[in-house]
Design an enzyme around this catalytic site. Sequence first.
Site, PDB file in Angstrom:
ATOM      1  N   ARG A  21      11.763  -4.738   4.707  1.00 19.25           N
ATOM      2  CA  ARG A  21      11.309  -3.393   5.108  1.00 19.25           C
ATOM      3  C   ARG A  21      12.203  -2.359   4.883  1.00 19.25           C
ATOM      4  O   ARG A  21      12.578  -2.664   6.623  1.00 19.25           O
ATOM      5  CB  ARG A  21      10.131  -3.271   5.069  1.00 19.25           C
ATOM      6  CG  ARG A  21       9.166  -2.262   5.376  1.00 19.25           C
ATOM      7  CD  ARG A  21       7.440  -2.286   5.105  1.00 19.25           C
ATOM      8  NE  ARG A  21       7.312  -2.359   5.997  1.00 19.25           N
ATOM      9  CZ  ARG A  21       6.285  -2.514   6.276  1.00 19.25           C
ATOM     10  NH1 ARG A  21       4.990  -2.200   4.850  1.00 19.25           N
ATOM     11  NH2 ARG A  21       5.410  -3.001   7.026  1.00 19.25           N
ATOM     12  N   ARG A  78      10.948  -0.894  11.013  1.00 17.17           N
ATOM     13  CA  ARG A  78      10.195  -0.389  12.089  1.00 17.17           C
ATOM     14  C   ARG A  78      10.479  -1.175  12.697  1.00 17.17           C
ATOM     15  O   ARG A  78      10.134  -2.884  12.394  1.00 17.17           O
ATOM     16  CB  ARG A  78       9.009  -0.908  11.330  1.00 17.17           C
ATOM     17  CG  ARG A  78       8.593   0.890  10.643  1.00 17.17           C
ATOM     18  CD  ARG A  78       7.032   0.801   9.814  1.00 17.17           C
ATOM     19  NE  ARG A  78       6.594  -0.622  10.592  1.00 17.17           N
ATOM     20  CZ  ARG A  78       5.179  -0.425   9.690  1.00 17.17           C
ATOM     21  NH1 ARG A  78       4.568   0.075   8.701  1.00 17.17           N
ATOM     22  NH2 ARG A  78       4.157  -1.199  10.468  1.00 17.17           N
ATOM     23  N   ARG A 129      -9.933  -0.109   8.899  1.00 14.58           N
ATOM     24  CA  ARG A 129      -9.450  -0.724   9.312  1.00 14.58           C
ATOM     25  C   ARG A 129     -10.445  -1.445  10.238  1.00 14.58           C
ATOM     26  O   ARG A 129     -10.162  -2.726  10.426  1.00 14.58           O
ATOM     27  CB  ARG A 129      -8.431  -0.464   9.837  1.00 14.58           C
ATOM     28  CG  ARG A 129      -6.847  -1.393   9.276  1.00 14.58           C
ATOM     29  CD  ARG A 129      -5.843  -0.843  10.044  1.00 14.58           C
ATOM     30  NE  ARG A 129      -4.216  -1.300  10.291  1.00 14.58           N
ATOM     31  CZ  ARG A 129      -3.092  -0.783   9.235  1.00 14.58           C
ATOM     32  NH1 ARG A 129      -3.378   0.313   9.232  1.00 14.58           N
ATOM     33  NH2 ARG A 129      -2.611  -1.778   9.367  1.00 14.58           N
ATOM     34  N   LYS A 141       0.787  -1.575  -0.270  1.00  8.82           N
ATOM     35  CA  LYS A 141      -0.059   0.021  -0.256  1.00  8.82           C
ATOM     36  C   LYS A 141       0.521   1.363   0.131  1.00  8.82           C
ATOM     37  O   LYS A 141       0.565   1.529  -0.391  1.00  8.82           O
ATOM     38  CB  LYS A 141      -1.140   0.062   1.194  1.00  8.82           C
ATOM     39  CG  LYS A 141      -1.691  -1.302   1.436  1.00  8.82           C
ATOM     40  CD  LYS A 141      -2.809  -1.518   2.724  1.00  8.82           C
ATOM     41  CE  LYS A 141      -1.706  -1.046   3.939  1.00  8.82           C
ATOM     42  NZ  LYS A 141      -0.999  -2.495   4.129  1.00  8.82           N
ATOM     43  N   ARG A 173      -0.760  -8.681  12.835  1.00  6.57           N
ATOM     44  CA  ARG A 173      -1.283  -7.786  12.462  1.00  6.57           C
ATOM     45  C   ARG A 173      -1.747  -8.784  12.032  1.00  6.57           C
ATOM     46  O   ARG A 173      -2.944  -7.859  11.350  1.00  6.57           O
ATOM     47  CB  ARG A 173      -0.039  -7.386  12.278  1.00  6.57           C
ATOM     48  CG  ARG A 173       0.836  -5.904  12.538  1.00  6.57           C
ATOM     49  CD  ARG A 173       2.003  -5.696  12.482  1.00  6.57           C
ATOM     50  NE  ARG A 173       2.106  -4.601  11.723  1.00  6.57           N
ATOM     51  CZ  ARG A 173       3.606  -4.655  11.050  1.00  6.57           C
ATOM     52  NH1 ARG A 173       4.427  -5.234  11.062  1.00  6.57           N
ATOM     53  NH2 ARG A 173       3.527  -4.571   9.662  1.00  6.57           N
TER      54      ARG A 173
END
Length: 215
Positions: free
Chosen positions: A127, A161, A88, A13, A172
Amino acid sequence: MILILFGPPGAGKGTQAQRLEKSHGLVQLSTGDMLRAAVTAKTENGVRAQEKMASGKLVSDDIVIGIINERIAAEDCKGGFILDGFPRTAAQAEALDEMLNEQGLKLDHVILMRVDDDALVDRVSGRFACGACGAGYHDSFKPTKVEGVCDECGATDFSRRKDDNRETVATRLTAYYADTAPVLPYYSEQGVLTQVDGMAGIDEVAAEIASVLDA
Ligand code: ADP
Ligand code: ADP
Ligand code: ZN
């Protein structure tokens, strides 16, 4: 143009939102980025959100709805925006509709980016982002062109992160399937939902999204 990029953690996203900012002149509104900024600044919302974020659970609806409500009223959103990571929950989706109604705005597209769970873990684990401009990268799938130098701004410090680890990703994903994916029928009933193959390469996904927006 008002657009929601919808999908599980690591679906791509943020990557696609950053591209759409340039290609379509839209503003990226990432609740994750806004919440991380609030945590760093130790604001009241940040203090309230911190533990949930660290463990991979959803932050309470009232906090994120309040943040988005304030943000979409800002001048830079007048030319259109991309919601990345919001809504969400069903309550967030309903609140968004009310906010848009109040401002005389209309949701144009919800784009669901479908990615297999195994691929999500690989994506999230590799990431990283530029510490200066926020440009997103991946160790294997989207490395910087010159090692250690941001393609976009030339900065040389990067961040990862803390919640991008295997255990937190599992939490998650559970939250995504329990609370977020059930919102999809709400958008398919409104006739705004389109699915794209998020397993494809970054350029192909971008092209597929562009074809939806430009149709
Ligand atoms: P992802 O890469 O998993 O899509 P985000 O950066 O969007 O992650 O979100 C990071 C964390 O911030 C989430 O795990 C959650 O704790 C919190 N968060 C972000 N957006 C929302 C939201 N709309 N509702 C509740 N919590 C949110
Ligand atoms: P999200 O915002 O949905 O959590 P990101 O856009 O941050 O996801 O993407 C997660 C990671 O996967 C990033 O490291 C990004 O560079 C990488 N990535 C994004 N899209 C793709 C893709 N289509 N193929 C391979 N890797 C991707
Ligand atoms: Zn940069």
